[in-house]
Structure formats: C-alpha cells, structure tokens
Design a protein around this motif. Structure first.
Motif, PDB file in Angstrom:
ATOM      1  N   PRO A   1       1.149  70.512  49.633  1.00  0.00           N
ATOM      2  CA  PRO A   1       1.888  69.573  49.155  1.00  0.00           C
ATOM      3  C   PRO A   1       3.214  69.109  49.978  1.00  0.00           C
ATOM      4  CG  PRO A   1       1.132  70.941  47.261  1.00  0.00           C
ATOM      5  CD  PRO A   1       0.742  71.619  48.631  1.00  0.00           C
ATOM      6  N   ARG A   2       3.675  70.482  50.416  1.00  0.00           N
ATOM      7  CA  ARG A   2       5.039  70.299  51.182  1.00  0.00           C
ATOM      8  C   ARG A   2       4.720  69.537  52.365  1.00  0.00           C
ATOM      9  NH1 ARG A   2       9.352  75.102  52.562  1.00  0.00           N
ATOM     10  NH2 ARG A   2      11.095  73.962  53.378  1.00  0.00           N
TER      11      ARG A   2
ATOM     12  N   ALA B   1       0.520  65.275  43.717  1.00  0.00           N
ATOM     13  CA  ALA B   1       0.272  66.433  44.140  1.00  0.00           C
ATOM     14  C   ALA B   1       1.615  67.261  44.341  1.00  0.00           C
ATOM     15  CB  ALA B   1      -0.187  66.469  45.750  1.00  0.00           C
ATOM     16  N   MET B   2       2.511  66.425  44.738  1.00  0.00           N
ATOM     17  CA  MET B   2       3.920  67.316  44.720  1.00  0.00           C
ATOM     18  C   MET B   2       4.340  67.273  43.292  1.00  0.00           C
ATOM     19  SD  MET B   2       5.883  64.877  47.561  1.00  0.00           S
ATOM     20  CE  MET B   2       7.341  65.583  46.995  1.00  0.00           C
ATOM     21  N   ASP B   3       4.112  66.858  42.306  1.00  0.00           N
ATOM     22  CA  ASP B   3       4.510  66.849  40.892  1.00  0.00           C
ATOM     23  C   ASP B   3       3.752  68.149  40.591  1.00  0.00           C
ATOM     24  OD1 ASP B   3       5.974  64.810  40.806  1.00  0.00           O
ATOM     25  OD2 ASP B   3       4.671  63.631  39.565  1.00  0.00           O
ATOM     26  N   SER B   4       2.542  68.183  40.503  1.00  0.00           N
ATOM     27  CA  SER B   4       1.821  69.103  40.395  1.00  0.00           C
ATOM     28  C   SER B   4       2.443  70.894  40.945  1.00  0.00           C
ATOM     29  CB  SER B   4       0.239  69.232  40.523  1.00  0.00           C
ATOM     30  OG  SER B   4      -0.518  70.432  40.473  1.00  0.00           O
TER      31      SER B   4
ATOM     32  N   ASP C   1      14.477  77.568  42.583  1.00  0.00           N
ATOM     33  CA  ASP C   1      13.533  77.866  43.754  1.00  0.00           C
ATOM     34  C   ASP C   1      12.575  76.866  44.345  1.00  0.00           C
ATOM     35  OD1 ASP C   1      14.680  80.501  42.753  1.00  0.00           O
ATOM     36  OD2 ASP C   1      12.911  80.783  41.693  1.00  0.00           O
ATOM     37  N   ASN C   2      12.745  75.594  43.905  1.00  0.00           N
ATOM     38  CA  ASN C   2      11.794  74.848  44.342  1.00  0.00           C
ATOM     39  C   ASN C   2      12.377  74.462  45.747  1.00  0.00           C
ATOM     40  OD1 ASN C   2      10.030  72.545  45.340  1.00  0.00           O
ATOM     41  ND2 ASN C   2       9.772  72.147  43.112  1.00  0.00           N
ATOM     42  N   PRO C   3      11.840  74.732  47.085  1.00  0.00           N
ATOM     43  CA  PRO C   3      12.293  74.341  48.140  1.00  0.00           C
ATOM     44  C   PRO C   3      12.305  72.968  48.554  1.00  0.00           C
ATOM     45  CG  PRO C   3      10.054  75.523  48.350  1.00  0.00           C
ATOM     46  CD  PRO C   3      10.483  75.577  46.906  1.00  0.00           C
ATOM     47  N   LEU C   4      11.315  72.456  47.826  1.00  0.00           N
ATOM     48  CA  LEU C   4      11.171  70.759  48.087  1.00  0.00           C
ATOM     49  C   LEU C   4      12.411  70.111  47.523  1.00  0.00           C
ATOM     50  CD1 LEU C   4       7.531  70.137  47.407  1.00  0.00           C
ATOM     51  CD2 LEU C   4       8.317  70.223  49.791  1.00  0.00           C
ATOM     52  N   LEU C   5      12.961  70.565  46.383  1.00  0.00           N
ATOM     53  CA  LEU C   5      14.065  69.966  45.791  1.00  0.00           C
ATOM     54  C   LEU C   5      15.151  70.088  46.510  1.00  0.00           C
ATOM     55  CD1 LEU C   5      13.429  70.654  41.791  1.00  0.00           C
ATOM     56  CD2 LEU C   5      13.296  68.527  43.329  1.00  0.00           C
ATOM     57  N   ARG C   6      15.406  71.386  47.133  1.00  0.00           N
ATOM     58  CA  ARG C   6      16.531  71.704  48.042  1.00  0.00           C
ATOM     59  C   ARG C   6      16.357  70.936  49.373  1.00  0.00           C
ATOM     60  NH1 ARG C   6      15.458  77.252  46.707  1.00  0.00           N
ATOM     61  NH2 ARG C   6      14.269  77.213  48.854  1.00  0.00           N
ATOM     62  N   GLN C   7      15.199  70.882  49.817  1.00  0.00           N
ATOM     63  CA  GLN C   7      15.153  69.786  50.955  1.00  0.00           C
ATOM     64  C   GLN C   7      15.330  68.476  50.703  1.00  0.00           C
ATOM     65  OE1 GLN C   7      11.211  69.960  52.578  1.00  0.00           O
ATOM     66  NE2 GLN C   7      11.770  69.093  54.474  1.00  0.00           N
ATOM     67  N   MET C   8      14.742  67.992  49.700  1.00  0.00           N
ATOM     68  CA  MET C   8      15.395  66.615  49.278  1.00  0.00           C
ATOM     69  C   MET C   8      16.443  66.295  49.076  1.00  0.00           C
ATOM     70  SD  MET C   8      11.900  65.718  46.858  1.00  0.00           S
ATOM     71  CE  MET C   8      12.324  64.113  46.741  1.00  0.00           C
ATOM     72  N   ARG C   9      17.202  67.299  48.070  1.00  0.00           N
ATOM     73  CA  ARG C   9      18.764  67.100  48.359  1.00  0.00           C
ATOM     74  C   ARG C   9      19.641  67.153  49.452  1.00  0.00           C
ATOM     75  NH1 ARG C   9      17.726  71.122  44.010  1.00  0.00           N
ATOM     76  NH2 ARG C   9      17.634  70.059  42.077  1.00  0.00           N
ATOM     77  N   ASP C  10      19.061  67.921  50.433  1.00  0.00           N
ATOM     78  CA  ASP C  10      19.479  68.010  51.816  1.00  0.00           C
ATOM     79  C   ASP C  10      19.426  66.601  52.336  1.00  0.00           C
ATOM     80  OD1 ASP C  10      20.392  70.568  51.531  1.00  0.00           O
ATOM     81  OD2 ASP C  10      18.657  71.456  52.380  1.00  0.00           O
TER      82      ASP C  10
ATOM     83  N   ALA D   1      11.586  63.889  41.394  1.00  0.00           N
ATOM     84  CA  ALA D   1      11.078  65.376  41.480  1.00  0.00           C
ATOM     85  C   ALA D   1      11.921  66.212  40.377  1.00  0.00           C
ATOM     86  CB  ALA D   1      11.464  65.882  42.757  1.00  0.00           C
ATOM     87  N   GLU D   2      13.171  65.895  40.361  1.00  0.00           N
ATOM     88  CA  GLU D   2      14.048  66.776  39.297  1.00  0.00           C
ATOM     89  C   GLU D   2      13.246  66.439  37.943  1.00  0.00           C
ATOM     90  OE1 GLU D   2      18.314  66.829  41.758  1.00  0.00           O
ATOM     91  OE2 GLU D   2      17.620  65.347  39.987  1.00  0.00           O
ATOM     92  N   GLN D   3      12.940  65.237  37.453  1.00  0.00           N
ATOM     93  CA  GLN D   3      12.240  65.046  36.278  1.00  0.00           C
ATOM     94  C   GLN D   3      11.025  65.596  36.010  1.00  0.00           C
ATOM     95  OE1 GLN D   3      11.810  60.803  36.078  1.00  0.00           O
ATOM     96  NE2 GLN D   3      14.042  60.333  35.903  1.00  0.00           N
ATOM     97  N   ALA D   4      10.423  65.823  37.284  1.00  0.00           N
ATOM     98  CA  ALA D   4       9.025  66.600  37.092  1.00  0.00           C
ATOM     99  C   ALA D   4       9.263  67.863  36.746  1.00  0.00           C
ATOM    100  CB  ALA D   4       8.244  66.287  38.576  1.00  0.00           C
ATOM    101  N   ASN D   5      10.209  68.562  37.113  1.00  0.00           N
ATOM    102  CA  ASN D   5      10.641  70.123  37.075  1.00  0.00           C
ATOM    103  C   ASN D   5      11.449  70.393  35.924  1.00  0.00           C
ATOM    104  OD1 ASN D   5       9.869  71.831  39.456  1.00  0.00           O
ATOM    105  ND2 ASN D   5      10.401  69.841  40.277  1.00  0.00           N
TER     106      ASN D   5
END
Length: 402
Positions: A297-298, A339-342, A351-360, A398-402
């Motif tokens: 997914p990433r 797929a990303m939501d899942s 811990d979600n690296p995708l969220l960190r990456q998206m914030r960056d 992404a944040e809503q999904a988590n």
C-alpha cells in the motif's frame, strides 16, 4: 373616226363644223388644204381629247388614281367639251364622261369611307398606344422593359397615318406627358436606389473593417461567433453598387478566411498535442491500474503521488476522451485509497509512517507555496495551492481512517 364626215364638215369658205345632237357647231376654220385634210386635223385633236379621257378612266378603274382628283379632271373635260375645237363623236364622249363622273363620284365615296375607316382604326391604335404609355408611366417598375416598350410605341406611332391634326396633337400631348412622367419616376427611383446603395456600401464597409480587425484575433470561440453574426448582418443588408459590392465582398471573405485558416492551423497543432497528451495519460493509467496495492500500500501511495504529478504535467487531452480518462483515474485512485485505509487501520496514528510522510509532504507543499508567493509567480502560486489542497485532503482522509 375613219369617216370624218360622219362627225363634221367644212364649208366652201373653210369654216369647220362638228355635228352634235343639238346641231352643227363651228369649231374653227381651215384654209391650208383640202376639206378632208381640215377634218383630219380637227379629228386628231378629238383623238387627243379622247386619249386623255381614256387615261383618266383607266387610272380610275385600276384604283391608281385619287378619286377626288379624277372627279376634278372629269368635270374639267366635261366643261370644255361644249367649246372644244375638235371633230368627233362629241355626244358619245359626253355620255362617256357623264358615266365616268358617276364612277368617279362612287370611287370618291368609297375612298372617303375607306379613309374614315382608316382614320377610325388609326385613332383607335394611337389611343391604345397612349393608354398603354399612360399605364406604363403610372405603374411600371420593370424600368428597362418599360423604357424599351415606350421606344417601340414611339416607333409604331410614327407609322400610323390618317388621324386629323387636332386629334393627333391632343393624343401626342398625352403620350409625351406619359413618357415624361415615366422618365421622372424612373429617375426618382434610381436616385433613391443610389442613396440606398450608398448607405448599404457604408454599412458593409463597417462590417468589412470589423472583420479585418477580427481576422488577427486569437479569441477563437468568441471571434468565430462574431464573424458568423457579421455574415448574417451582411446577408440582411441591402446590396451596394455592383462594383463596390464585389470589392467589399472580396475583402470580407478574405478577412474571414484569414481568421479561420489560422484557427484551423492552431486547432490542428493543438489536436496533435492533445493526442500526444492522451497517449501519455493512457500510459500513466495503465501503470497505475497495474499496481498491486494489497501487496504494498505504501508503495502504491508513492506511485499514486508520482502519477498525479505526471498526470498534471501531461496536459489537456481531446475533449471526447477526457470523461473516460477521468473515470478510470478516479477508479484507480479509489482502489489505492481503499487499500491505504485498510493498511492504516492496522497501525496507530503515531506509528503510521504513511501519515508522517503525508504530514511532511503537506509541510513541504506549504513551504513551496510561501516561496512562490515571495517570488510573485502567479502560475507557481496556483500550482502550489492546488498541490497543497490535494495533499491536505489526502491527509485528512488518512487521519479520519485511523
């Protein structure tokens, strides 16, 4: 006439007599020869008189002579017969002249009647011509045809004889007045027409000038519509003079052709460019749709981000293909998003690296926006704002999904 003694005699003293029903009448004197020669001399005079009578009679019967003139000749001959110095059948010639006078009178009557018929017919013809001329003068609008007909009427008028002078003069005055009236009305018509043509020429010159100004425009849609409107106005406008109309039309068409030729060239180049863009976007979609989002997914997220940039850089595509491409793009995005939501639900937000990456990425997009604003580059500002909005949207989802 061979026996001259049957119609005359010569006395011993030379006196010559002609025999008539009323008795002998002295017609002359003969001293130059024998009595027979004297009678022959006066008989030849009678023959001359007889020849003249026969000539009048022949011309009258053949119709070659004017009956009135023949009447005059017969009266003259008849009046001189009683004192004519001739020897011959005076009584027979007198009777013949009486019959000839009656015939001349009859012929004169016939000629008079014929002249009256001819006068009536001539009067009717000229009256009809006058009435036709008056009608043309009042109603005709086929100027050339009517003008030609008036000339024909004049030519025919000149061939008609027999109308009395007074009546003919009155009819001629009517005809001349009708012809003059037609000429004035035709002149007024063409004067008005010339004025209208000058106005039409001025109006069409304005249309031409506007078309020539628009011929260099790059506002393809609005200019094309305006040129079509100008064409409609051209067709609705009256015609100018023939030479001016043709000259202005050539300029008008040249201006239109110049614009539409340029537009066609630009559209052809643009269509070729759009087709290339379509090929690139279809290739981008093919790669995006082939991603195994469940396995990585990433990686799918990263590829989607790269695909978005490539998609934006690819540019516009032909209008008829745009809707289908957009549907495929949204479907590919939705597949990756699901797929990303899942995947995100399986990790904590911290811990979600995708969220960190998206914030960056959001932070980086904000910085690019600030730099674009500082540079005053409107195009870069617009692109940076669009990119930031897109990344914020993905982050929020992404944040809503988590």
């Amino acid at each position: 006439m061979n026996d001259w003694t049957a119609f005359g005699r010569v006395d011993a003293d030379g006196t010559v007599y002609v025999k008539t029903a009323e008795g002998d009448r002295v017609v002359g004197s003969w001293q130059a020869g024998t009595p027979e020669e004297g009678l022959a001399h006066f008989a030849r005079r009678f023959e001359d008189l007889l020849t003249e009578v026969e000539l009048v009679e022949a011309r009258l019967k053949s119709g070659a002579a004017d009956a009135t003139h023949s009447q005059t000749s017969v009266k003259r001959l008849r009046a001189t017969l009683d004192e004519a110095h001739v020897v011959g059948d005076i009584d027979g010639l007198s009777t013949r002249l009486d019959k000839l006078a009656a015939l001349a009178e009859e012929k004169a009557g016939e000629a008079k009647a014929a002249r009256e018929v001819a006068r009536t017919e001539a009067l009717a013809r000229k009256t009809a011509l006058v009435e036709e001329a008056e009608k043309l003068a009042a109603d005709a609008t086929g100027w050339k045809t009517a003008g030609d007909r008036l000339k024909e009427i004049l030519d025919e008028w000149k061939t008609i004889r027999g109308v009395d002078k007074k009546t003919d003069g009155e009819l001629w005055k009517r005809f001349a007045a009708a012809r003059d009236g037609f000429t004035r009305r035709r002149g007024a018509h063409f004067a008005t027409l010339d004025g209208q043509r000058k106005q039409a020429q001025t109006a069409k010159e304005d249309l031409v000038k506007e078309a020539e100004t628009l011929s260099g425009s790059d506002e393809w849609s609005s200019t094309a519509n305006r040129l079509k409107d100008l064409m409609t106005e051209w067709k609705a406008a009256p015609r100018a003079a023939k030479e001016a109309e043709q000259r202005l039309w050539e300029r008008f068409r040249a201006a239109q052709d110049a614009f539409f030729t340029r537009r066609s060239e630009v559209f052809s180049a643009r269509d070729a460019e759009f087709q290339g863009n379509l090929d690139r976007k279809q290739a981008i979609l093919t790669d995006l749709e082939a991603i195994d989002v469940d396995a990585d997914p990433r990686g799918a997220q990263n590829k989607l981000r790269d695909a978005q940039a490539a998609w934006h850089d690819a540019g516009r595509v032909p209008r008829e293909a745009a809707a289908g491409l957009d549907r495929r793009w949204r479907a590919a995005e939705e597949r990756i998003r699901v797929a990303m939501d899942s995947a995100w639900r399986k990790t904590s937000p911290q811990d979600n690296p995708l969220l960190r990456q998206m914030r960056d990425q959001v932070a980086e997009a904000e910085q690019r926006l600030e730099r674009a604003k500082a540079a005053g580059d409107n195009r870069r500002i617009k692109e940076a704002e669009q990119a930031l909005a897109s990344k914020k949207q993905f982050l929020a989802l992404a944040e809503q999904a988590n």
